[in-house]
Design a protein around this motif. Structure first.
Motif, PDB file in Angstrom:
ATOM      1  N   GLY A  86      70.320  19.271 -33.405  1.00 24.55           N
ATOM      2  CA  GLY A  86      70.218  19.528 -31.984  1.00 24.55           C
ATOM      3  C   GLY A  86      71.554  19.947 -31.398  1.00 24.55           C
ATOM      4  N   PHE A  87      71.507  20.777 -30.368  1.00 21.59           N
ATOM      5  CA  PHE A  87      72.716  21.249 -29.706  1.00 21.59           C
ATOM      6  C   PHE A  87      73.331  20.147 -28.844  1.00 21.59           C
ATOM      7  CE2 PHE A  87      73.051  26.127 -29.418  1.00 21.59           C
ATOM      8  CZ  PHE A  87      72.615  26.277 -30.726  1.00 21.59           C
ATOM      9  N   THR A  88      74.637  20.203 -28.726  1.00 22.45           N
ATOM     10  CA  THR A  88      75.353  19.376 -27.757  1.00 22.45           C
ATOM     11  C   THR A  88      75.848  20.264 -26.627  1.00 22.45           C
ATOM     12  OG1 THR A  88      76.049  17.690 -29.348  1.00 22.45           O
ATOM     13  CG2 THR A  88      77.369  17.917 -27.361  1.00 22.45           C
ATOM     14  N   GLU A  89      75.513  19.896 -25.412  1.00 23.12           N
ATOM     15  CA  GLU A  89      76.010  20.559 -24.205  1.00 23.12           C
ATOM     16  C   GLU A  89      77.263  19.805 -23.778  1.00 23.12           C
ATOM     17  OE1 GLU A  89      77.120  22.435 -21.632  1.00 23.12           O
ATOM     18  OE2 GLU A  89      75.059  23.103 -21.214  1.00 23.12           O
ATOM     19  N   GLY A  92      77.820  19.762 -19.250  1.00 23.98           N
ATOM     20  CA  GLY A  92      76.569  19.786 -18.516  1.00 23.98           C
ATOM     21  C   GLY A  92      76.683  18.936 -17.268  1.00 23.98           C
ATOM     22  N   HIS A  93      75.674  19.057 -16.425  1.00 30.35           N
ATOM     23  CA  HIS A  93      75.609  18.220 -15.225  1.00 30.35           C
ATOM     24  C   HIS A  93      74.278  17.502 -15.217  1.00 30.35           C
ATOM     25  CE1 HIS A  93      79.392  19.465 -13.419  1.00 30.35           C
ATOM     26  NE2 HIS A  93      79.130  20.665 -13.904  1.00 30.35           N
ATOM     27  N   VAL A  94      74.326  16.249 -14.855  1.00 32.61           N
ATOM     28  CA  VAL A  94      73.162  15.373 -14.907  1.00 32.61           C
ATOM     29  C   VAL A  94      72.896  14.850 -13.508  1.00 32.61           C
ATOM     30  CG1 VAL A  94      72.227  13.264 -15.930  1.00 32.61           C
ATOM     31  CG2 VAL A  94      73.759  14.731 -17.272  1.00 32.61           C
ATOM     32  N   PRO A  95      71.668  14.974 -13.016  1.00 33.87           N
ATOM     33  CA  PRO A  95      71.370  14.455 -11.671  1.00 33.87           C
ATOM     34  C   PRO A  95      71.504  12.944 -11.611  1.00 33.87           C
ATOM     35  CG  PRO A  95      69.657  15.957 -12.443  1.00 33.87           C
ATOM     36  CD  PRO A  95      70.526  15.635 -13.631  1.00 33.87           C
ATOM     37  N   ALA A  96      71.543  12.425 -10.403  1.00 34.37           N
ATOM     38  CA  ALA A  96      71.524  10.979 -10.211  1.00 34.37           C
ATOM     39  C   ALA A  96      70.145  10.431 -10.531  1.00 34.37           C
ATOM     40  CB  ALA A  96      71.904  10.638  -8.773  1.00 34.37           C
ATOM     41  N   ALA A  97      70.093   9.150 -10.845  1.00 33.52           N
ATOM     42  CA  ALA A  97      68.813   8.518 -11.146  1.00 33.52           C
ATOM     43  C   ALA A  97      67.941   8.397  -9.910  1.00 33.52           C
ATOM     44  CB  ALA A  97      69.052   7.136 -11.759  1.00 33.52           C
ATOM     45  N   VAL A  98      68.557   8.406  -8.746  1.00 28.95           N
ATOM     46  CA  VAL A  98      67.811   8.304  -7.491  1.00 28.95           C
ATOM     47  C   VAL A  98      67.817   9.652  -6.796  1.00 28.95           C
ATOM     48  CG1 VAL A  98      68.358   5.873  -7.211  1.00 28.95           C
ATOM     49  CG2 VAL A  98      69.893   7.582  -6.243  1.00 28.95           C
ATOM     50  N   SER A  99      66.860   9.854  -5.904  1.00 37.85           N
ATOM     51  CA  SER A  99      66.763  11.107  -5.167  1.00 37.85           C
ATOM     52  C   SER A  99      67.992  11.282  -4.274  1.00 37.85           C
ATOM     53  CB  SER A  99      65.498  11.117  -4.321  1.00 37.85           C
ATOM     54  OG  SER A  99      65.398  12.310  -3.581  1.00 37.85           O
ATOM     55  N   ALA A 117      63.784  20.186 -24.229  1.00 37.60           N
ATOM     56  CA  ALA A 117      62.765  21.189 -24.550  1.00 37.60           C
ATOM     57  C   ALA A 117      63.374  22.388 -25.267  1.00 37.60           C
ATOM     58  CB  ALA A 117      62.068  21.653 -23.273  1.00 37.60           C
ATOM     59  N   ASN A 118      64.666  22.599 -25.081  1.00 40.96           N
ATOM     60  CA  ASN A 118      65.369  23.710 -25.728  1.00 40.96           C
ATOM     61  C   ASN A 118      66.253  23.246 -26.878  1.00 40.96           C
ATOM     62  OD1 ASN A 118      65.044  26.416 -24.030  1.00 40.96           O
ATOM     63  ND2 ASN A 118      64.996  24.693 -22.617  1.00 40.96           N
ATOM     64  N   GLY A 119      66.087  22.005 -27.298  1.00 32.39           N
ATOM     65  CA  GLY A 119      66.842  21.516 -28.452  1.00 32.39           C
ATOM     66  C   GLY A 119      68.226  21.006 -28.132  1.00 32.39           C
ATOM     67  N   VAL A 120      68.515  20.783 -26.848  1.00 37.62           N
ATOM     68  CA  VAL A 120      69.800  20.180 -26.466  1.00 37.62           C
ATOM     69  C   VAL A 120      69.583  18.671 -26.447  1.00 37.62           C
ATOM     70  CG1 VAL A 120      71.577  19.979 -24.697  1.00 37.62           C
ATOM     71  CG2 VAL A 120      70.473  22.191 -25.119  1.00 37.62           C
ATOM     72  N   THR A 121      70.091  17.991 -27.446  1.00 34.94           N
ATOM     73  CA  THR A 121      69.787  16.576 -27.630  1.00 34.94           C
ATOM     74  C   THR A 121      70.933  15.651 -27.229  1.00 34.94           C
ATOM     75  OG1 THR A 121      70.396  16.835 -29.968  1.00 34.94           O
ATOM     76  CG2 THR A 121      68.055  16.987 -29.421  1.00 34.94           C
ATOM     77  N   THR A 122      72.085  16.210 -26.909  1.00 34.44           N
ATOM     78  CA  THR A 122      73.218  15.425 -26.397  1.00 34.44           C
ATOM     79  C   THR A 122      73.867  16.212 -25.273  1.00 34.44           C
ATOM     80  OG1 THR A 122      73.649  14.491 -28.591  1.00 34.44           O
ATOM     81  CG2 THR A 122      75.405  14.270 -26.956  1.00 34.44           C
ATOM     82  N   VAL A 123      74.216  15.521 -24.199  1.00 32.57           N
ATOM     83  CA  VAL A 123      74.886  16.164 -23.059  1.00 32.57           C
ATOM     84  C   VAL A 123      76.095  15.333 -22.669  1.00 32.57           C
ATOM     85  CG1 VAL A 123      74.703  16.833 -20.631  1.00 32.57           C
ATOM     86  CG2 VAL A 123      72.762  17.228 -22.182  1.00 32.57           C
ATOM     87  N   ARG A 124      77.244  16.003 -22.605  1.00 30.90           N
ATOM     88  CA  ARG A 124      78.428  15.367 -22.005  1.00 30.90           C
ATOM     89  C   ARG A 124      78.398  15.741 -20.526  1.00 30.90           C
ATOM     90  NH1 ARG A 124      84.874  16.608 -22.825  1.00 30.90           N
ATOM     91  NH2 ARG A 124      84.168  18.558 -21.894  1.00 30.90           N
ATOM     92  N   GLY A 125      77.957  14.785 -19.714  1.00 29.44           N
ATOM     93  CA  GLY A 125      77.840  15.022 -18.277  1.00 29.44           C
ATOM     94  C   GLY A 125      79.207  15.011 -17.621  1.00 29.44           C
ATOM     95  N   MET A 126      79.504  16.077 -16.874  1.00 27.39           N
ATOM     96  CA  MET A 126      80.863  16.262 -16.374  1.00 27.39           C
ATOM     97  C   MET A 126      81.025  16.075 -14.869  1.00 27.39           C
ATOM     98  SD  MET A 126      82.885  16.552 -18.866  1.00 27.39           S
ATOM     99  CE  MET A 126      84.382  17.253 -18.156  1.00 27.39           C
ATOM    100  N   LEU A 127      80.168  15.222 -14.282  1.00 24.60           N
ATOM    101  CA  LEU A 127      80.385  14.836 -12.885  1.00 24.60           C
ATOM    102  C   LEU A 127      79.457  13.679 -12.566  1.00 24.60           C
ATOM    103  CD1 LEU A 127      81.948  15.422 -10.294  1.00 24.60           C
ATOM    104  CD2 LEU A 127      80.084  16.944  -9.592  1.00 24.60           C
ATOM    105  N   GLY A 128      80.030  12.483 -12.419  1.00 19.34           N
ATOM    106  CA  GLY A 128      79.217  11.297 -12.225  1.00 19.34           C
ATOM    107  C   GLY A 128      78.673  11.159 -10.821  1.00 19.34           C
TER     108      GLY A 128
END
Length: 454
Positions: A86-89, A92-99, A117-128
């Motif tokens: 799987g690809f590592t991004e 990447g940016h990850v949304p918050a758990a809440v709206s 869905a596109n085979g990206v199985t790890t993401v280094r999220g770059m903004l908490g």
């Protein structure tokens, strides 16, 4: 035939027949059989034919041509397809758990699904964001579907940092909160940046991201910034923003990078859009933009007429983009460490789907396809092996069961990645029908009402 030769022939046949027998069945949950597995020998890809992959507790326990699971194991027939890690991004940016920001409550789950869905199985999220660490815990616990997350906290910039002392204290706060790394954004002054770097080294946490204008890549490299993300800091350092970069400047930048052992995350496709070097009509035609909420989509479609970014400069965009491509090629040819990243989700960079545009950009820069895959798999594995207890990036025993099953050989064409037969994420199998059904459901959820359709 002599008696000795007859005996020798019988012995060899008997020995080979015994060697061809399957090993005893392994107690595993899943076996993927009849696949060609892409492995790495250094930076060279190797295709291992007719393999089976045995999976237990979300990890690969065996790979080989005579692997068999117990009767209770689920068997997935790969039908002669190709398996790649799987690809590592890496940016990447990850949304918050809440709206937040008016986004639907489902937004976080949908964006996470688009990655896998596109085979990206790890993401280094770059903004908490608030509660983002909860997403990571939920995914690790198996209560939420998504890629493995490695998360930077809220960024260090001119709005969040007020002094060197406060910057150092903020580093300690991020460590206590459980963030995996620190995100550097523009705006830090030199003394503030040095304070962040010193506190990070003391705490044993990586810092990565942009290079602030007042700092420069020479200082960032000397202070140990783990990755330099995007290439704008490089071009600013030699003053090649509105003019072509020279060969001597490229050599200097490559030497600095290699000698300091700095890793680069280029994000070429997104930054071409951001600076104004994209084709607005082509971007608007990306079918995957229908998979993001309408307000997000509308903002993207209005970006070029509005020119709403400090990075946008129509007069210099073409020169900057050419410089970026030349620099990326020079870094690759000079032996710099490059790890794959797309900066999704931002302008027309939809999670997961963005990998296809980034691959094309890197190929256009002159990077071989095999090398691009290396940056997205094995190179990411090496990165995390140094600083995190994370076994990803290889289809081999002891690694997480994160891989893509493809119909065709991706080493021959990147088009093979566009419709994977299925994705394995930490041992959970998603077949093509399951993926398609979820994508259609997401698209329907974000469809504009009929009277406002563009």
């Amino acid at each position: 035939m002599s008696l000795l030769r007859l005996f020798s022939t019988f012995f060899c046949v008997a020995f080979l027949g015994a060697g061809a027998q399957a090993l005893p069945a392994i107690d595993v949950e899943t076996v993927v059989r009849n696949v060609n597995v892409i492995t790495w020998d250094g930076q060279r890809a190797r295709v291992q034919p007719q393999q089976s992959i045995a999976i237990r507790d979300g990890n690969i326990v065996a790979v080989g041509d005579n692997v068999a699971g117990s009767e209770a194991a689920k068997v997935i027939d790969g039908n002669g397809g190709y398996v790649m890690a799987g690809f590592t991004e890496m940016h990447g940016h990850v949304p918050a758990a809440v709206s937040f920001g008016g986004m639907p409550e489902r937004y976080a789950d949908d964006m996470l699904y688009l990655y896998i869905a596109n085979g990206v199985t790890t993401v280094r999220g770059m903004l908490g964001y608030t509660d983002q660490l909860q997403l990571k815990r939920d995914i690790a616990a198996g209560t939420r579907m998504g890629p493995t997350l490695v998360l930077a906290g809220p960024s260090f910039n001119d709005r969040t940092v007020t002094s060197p002392e406060q910057a150092a204290e903020r580093v300690r706060e991020h460590v206590a909160e459980g963030w995996d790394l620190l995100k550097i954004h523009p705006g830090l002054q030199l003394d503030e940046y040095r304070a962040v770097a010193a506190a990070a080294r003391e705490a044993g946490i990586d810092f990565a991201g942009h290079v602030p204008l007042e700092v420069g890549i020479d200082v960032a490299m000397a202070e140990g910034q783990r990755t330099i993300d995007h290439l704008d800091g490089y071009l600013r350092y030699v003053g090649a923003i509105d003019r072509p970069v020279t060969g001597a400047e490229l050599s200097q930048l490559v030497s600095m990078t290699v000698e300091s052992n700095t890793t680069v995350v280029a994000t070429q496709a997104l930054w071409a859009t951001l600076i104004g070097a994209g084709d607005a009509r082509q971007l608007a035609a990306y079918p995957e933009i229908l998979l993001v909420p309408q307000p997000v989509r509308d903002g993207w479609l209005e970006y070029y007429p509005r020119q709403g970014s400090s990075y946008f400069n129509a007069d210099t965009a073409a020169i900057q983009q050419e410089n970026r491509q030349r620099l990326l090629k020079a870094l690759y040819e000079g032996g710099a460490t490059i790890i794959f990243g797309t900066d999704a989700p931002q302008l027309f960079s939809v999670p997961g789907f963005s990998i296809h545009h980034e691959i094309r950009s890197m190929q256009d820069a002159g990077i071989p396809l095999e090398a691009i895959y290396y940056t997205a798999t094995a190179a990411a594995s090496d990165y995390f092996a140094e600083s995190h207890d994370l076994k990803i990036g290889h289809v081999a025993p002891g690694y997480q069961a994160d891989f893509i099953l493809l119909k065709d050989n991706p080493l021959e064409s990147a088009a093979a990645l566009e419709q994977p037969r299925g994705v394995m994420v930490r041992g959970q199998w998603l077949d093509r029908a399951t993926i398609d059904a979820r994508l259609e459901e997401i698209k329907a959820a974000y469809a504009a009402p009929p009277h406002t359709q563009p």
